[in-house]
Design an enzyme around this catalytic site. Structure first.
Site, short mmCIF file in Angstrom:
data_model
loop_
_atom_site.label_atom_id
_atom_site.label_comp_id
_atom_site.label_asym_id
_atom_site.label_seq_id
_atom_site.Cartn_x
_atom_site.Cartn_y
_atom_site.Cartn_z
N HIS A 1 0.84 -1.19 0.00
CA HIS A 1 0.00 0.00 0.00
C HIS A 1 0.88 1.24 0.00
O HIS A 1 2.05 1.19 0.38
CB HIS A 1 -0.91 0.00 1.22
CG HIS A 1 -1.97 -1.05 1.16
ND1 HIS A 1 -2.99 -1.12 2.08
CD2 HIS A 1 -2.18 -2.07 0.29
CE1 HIS A 1 -3.78 -2.14 1.77
NE2 HIS A 1 -3.31 -2.73 0.70
N GLU B 1 0.87 3.84 1.93
CA GLU B 1 1.34 4.17 3.26
C GLU B 1 2.53 3.29 3.65
O GLU B 1 3.51 3.76 4.23
CB GLU B 1 0.23 3.98 4.31
CG GLU B 1 -1.03 4.76 4.02
CD GLU B 1 -2.06 3.99 3.22
OE1 GLU B 1 -3.26 4.21 3.45
OE2 GLU B 1 -1.69 3.19 2.33
N CYS C 1 -6.24 1.48 5.39
CA CYS C 1 -6.84 0.24 5.87
C CYS C 1 -6.34 -0.01 7.29
O CYS C 1 -5.42 0.68 7.76
CB CYS C 1 -6.47 -0.92 4.94
SG CYS C 1 -4.73 -1.44 5.07
N CYS D 1 -2.51 -0.75 7.52
CA CYS D 1 -1.71 0.47 7.45
C CYS D 1 -1.90 1.34 8.69
O CYS D 1 -0.95 1.98 9.14
CB CYS D 1 -2.06 1.26 6.19
SG CYS D 1 -1.46 0.45 4.68
#
Length: 170
Positions: A94, A96, A122, A125
């Protein structure tokens, strides 16, 4: 007029700064970074900032050296995995995660930073953001993961949603 007279008449404190607010500025940068993503479903960008200085950036993509999803296809599509389920089954990190990894790789502390993200993180993260010492999350679009909100609230992470300011619908 000499320099002393000029400086006395200078209206430094009355200067009108018409630039956009910092949150909008850094969120626009996150959107620009998202354009590098090769995900065929959702392009996400992240910017980690402290003291109005960019520390690190990231976008969703497979690990360095691994083929990009737009060239080999999406494993999630091939296995019929719905969005939001089994997040671990994906070639990509992801945005992040990539921003945090880049900061770690180059020895940059993220303590007390803000992360600007195109989409609400999410819960995976969120846990990483919390343990990285980031204290504030600013995002543009929602992501359906109610555990994220619970984690951030419990750990006193400030969360702000932008949207209208960037012409987004939600």
């Amino acid at each position: 007029m000499n320099i002393e007279e000029y400086l006395q008449n200078l209206k430094i404190l009355q200067v009108n700064d018409e630039r956009e607010p910092w949150d909008i500025y850094f969120s626009k940068i996150a959107k620009l970074i998202a354009e590098r993503s090769t995900c065929i479903h959702r392009k996400v960008g992240a910017v980690i900032v402290r003291d109005k200085r960019i520390l690190s950036t990231g976008y969703n993509q497979p690990p360095s050296g691994f083929p990009h999803c737009n060239s080999i296809g999406c494993i999630r599509d091939d296995l019929n995995i719905p969005s939001g389920n089994n997040q671990e089954i994906c070639y990509a990190l992801h945005a992040e995660q990539n921003a945090l990894v880049q900061a770690a790789r180059f020895g940059i502390s993220t303590e007390n930073a803000t992360i600007y993200v195109t989409h609400k993180p999410c819960s995976v993260c969120a846990r990483l953001i919390i343990n990285a010492g980031i204290k504030r999350v600013v995002f543009i679009k929602d992501y359906p993961d109610s555990l994220t909100e619970f984690l951030f609230k419990t750990c006193n992470i400030s969360v702000e949603k932008l949207g209208g300011e960037l012409g987004e619908k939600g």
